[in-house]
Design a protein around this motif. Structure first.
Motif, short mmCIF file in Angstrom:
data_model
loop_
_atom_site.label_atom_id
_atom_site.label_comp_id
_atom_site.label_asym_id
_atom_site.label_seq_id
_atom_site.Cartn_x
_atom_site.Cartn_y
_atom_site.Cartn_z
N GLU A 136 -6.51 2.00 1.37
CA GLU A 136 -6.46 0.91 0.42
C GLU A 136 -5.48 -0.15 0.90
OE1 GLU A 136 -8.32 0.52 -2.16
OE2 GLU A 136 -9.22 2.52 -2.35
N VAL A 156 -6.30 7.95 2.11
CA VAL A 156 -6.40 6.82 1.17
C VAL A 156 -6.33 5.53 1.98
CG1 VAL A 156 -5.36 5.67 -0.80
CG2 VAL A 156 -5.34 8.17 -0.67
N GLY A 185 -7.99 2.57 -6.91
CA GLY A 185 -8.19 1.76 -5.73
C GLY A 185 -9.16 0.61 -5.98
N LEU A 214 -1.91 -0.62 -3.54
CA LEU A 214 -1.85 0.46 -4.52
C LEU A 214 -1.01 -0.04 -5.69
CD1 LEU A 214 -1.30 3.67 -2.32
CD2 LEU A 214 -3.42 2.84 -3.34
N LYS A 239 0.81 -1.20 0.00
CA LYS A 239 0.00 0.00 0.00
C LYS A 239 0.85 1.26 0.00
CE LYS A 239 -0.61 -0.11 5.04
NZ LYS A 239 -1.61 -0.14 6.12
#
Length: 516
Positions: free
Chosen positions: A335, A333, A354, A338, A312
């Motif tokens: 997630e 963010v 994402g 990435l 990530k």
């Protein structure tokens, strides 16, 4: 008469004579300086006359000695100082006055003497031609070059060529250059360039006349893209000096330099100087425990952004300072991974793709989150328009969403015809076409005007030459060629002509496609 002392007195005549003598002595005393000055002036004049006579005699002797000089000395003096001062003055006055107009009599005499002009010009050429003032015999001698030097030993064809002359070495370098370039370049062939300039100047007037004498469609096919088979030549591998140990994920050219970047699962990013002969390696960086999923140059070419396969975080490699900057986490963010991202053409934004359909817009300068957008389903690919004002996002369900970058609002949505699963998307450099590739191998080509108006637009052309999923589509800079490829099978790369023959000619169901 007698004085009181008894001595006789002088008479009046004697006294007058004495008085006159005194007066004469006084006048003579006054005139003496003037006479001396006159005598000195006369002596100076005689000395000056004698000096002038000696100078004249010396000049005469000098001229007499100059008249006995050799021909070489006279030629050297003419070469350095010119022929004559008067001649130079006449030529200067003639140049300043400009060309003189001839009257009728002079023109007739010029025509009468034209038959003798060749002989006169030949005689004048012989007179004006001068030998060089200095000739070095060593300049004409051929100098040998040691070919065993480490910079020149690659040009040796055998061990017998340890020494070559400069002329042969020059010929060898020309052969090496032509072999690398595939022949003599057009800019290096001077004779053909002169001929082409002459023919172009002669044909300009004819083309203008032919253009005005006929009617019809003046738009023709591309001159830079010939019809039929494209000729290609295999060069040395770009990463010849450092082959990747694992799968290559990204191969990209530098935006301004003749440099290519490779990155892959071997956790390294390498830069190579592409010259077609050696392709030397410039630099390689290693990211520990970070298999690279995608790497991309920034627009200015000063940075390389790399994302991992199961991370990530991402890395930014600053090529100017040589530092590797890890971006551990972007605030806002959330997630797990990435992987896929895009950089805007103006270099201002970075778009992270994402999960669950989220698109995160970041500032390229600070790597901070600006805004987040959401599409229906899962987003598989995205692309910026050339002016960086809009974003086209392609979902797994086959829908394309058009976003405004400034307001981050969805402007329009349309369905890709016949798409079961979206894979890749590309926008042409002139913002005229949109290409959408699906999992079935079909690549649909749309015009941007139709995409912004209709919900179910009809494609201009459907390219069905791939039998596996279309995983990559891209346009060339002139929007004449669309490259479609699939990584699921070998040699699955097709080049399709887009701008000219898709719209102007009926070339069949699938259009002209070239296999690579």
């Amino acid at each position: 008469m007698q004085s009181a002392a008894g001595a006789p007195r002088p008479g009046p005549a004697v006294a007058k004579k004495k008085k006159k003598m005194k007066k004469t002595k006084k006048i003579a005393k006054q005139l003496r300086p003037r006479a001396e000055a006159e005598a000195a002036a006369a002596a100076a004049e005689r000395a000056a006359a004698e000096q002038a006579a000696e100078e004249a005699a010396r000049r005469a002797r000098h001229l007499k000695s100059l008249s006995r000089r050799s021909g070489g000395e006279r030629e050297l003096e003419e070469l350095v100082f010119g022929d004559s001062l008067n001649v130079e003055e006449d030529e200067l006055l003639q140049r300043l006055a400009g060309p003189r107009r001839l009257n009728a009599t002079e023109r007739r005499s010029l025509q009468k003497d034209s038959s003798d002009s060749e002989v006169e010009n030949e005689a004048k050429g012989k007179l004006l031609s001068k030998k060089p003032a200095w000739v070095d015999e060593d300049d004409e001698a051929e100098e040998n070059v040691d070919m065993t030097h480490r910079y020149r030993k690659d040009f040796m064809k055998s061990d017998a060529e340890k020494v070559l002359t400069k002329k042969n070495l020059k010929r060898r370098l020309e052969e090496q250059f032509q072999r690398a370039m595939g022949g003599v370049p057009a800019w290096a062939d001077l004779e053909n360039r002169k001929k082409s300039k002459r023919t172009a100047s002669d044909s300009d007037s004819d083309e203008d006349d032919n253009l005005l004498c006929r009617t019809g469609n003046f738009v023709s096919n591309s001159e830079s893209l010939p019809r039929g088979i494209l000729k290609m030549k295999t060069c040395l591998p770009a990463n010849q000096e450092r082959l990747a140990n694992g799968r290559l994920a990204t191969v990209q050219f530098h935006p301004s330099a003749q440099v290519v970047m490779t990155a892959g699962h071997d956790r390294s990013v390498s830069l190579f100087q592409v010259d077609g002969i050696r392709n030397p390696r410039i630099q390689s960086i290693y990211l520990e425990s970070f298999p690279i999923y995608k790497a991309c140059f920034s627009v200015d070419g000063e940075q390389v952004i790399a994302t991992g396969t199961h991370h990530k975080m991402f890395f930014v490699y600053d090529m100017m300072s040589g530092s590797i900057i890890p971006i551990q986490k972007v605030r806002g963010v959330e997630e797990r991974f990435l992987r896929n991202f895009e950089v805007s053409p103006d270099g201002s934004f970075m778009l992270l793709t994402g999960t669950s359909g989220y698109l995160h817009l970041l500032s390229m300068k600070t790597k901070e989150l600006i805004s987040t957008m959401k599409v229906n389903g899962r987003c598989t690919a995205s692309a910026f328009t050339p002016d960086s004002s809009k974003i086209y996002s392609y979902s797994k369900e086959g829908e394309v969403f058009i976003w405004d970058v400034r307001s981050r609002k969805c402007l329009h949505k349309f369905e890709d015809e016949g798409s079961l699963e979206g894979k890749c998307i590309a926008i042409s450099k002139n913002n005229q076409y949109v290409a959408c590739g699906s999992a079935s191998g079909v690549v649909n080509l749309y015009t941007t005007d139709v995409c912004l108006k209709e919900n179910r637009p009809k494609p201009v052309k459907a390219i069905m030459n791939l039998v596996t999923s279309a995983t990559c589509v891209t346009f060339n800079p002139t929007t004449e060629i669309l490259a479609v490829a699939s990584r699921e099978t070998d040699e699955a790369v097709k080049l399709a002509e887009t701008l000219f023959r898709f719209l102007k000619e009926d070339t069949g169901e699938n259009g002209p496609v070239t296999e690579v």
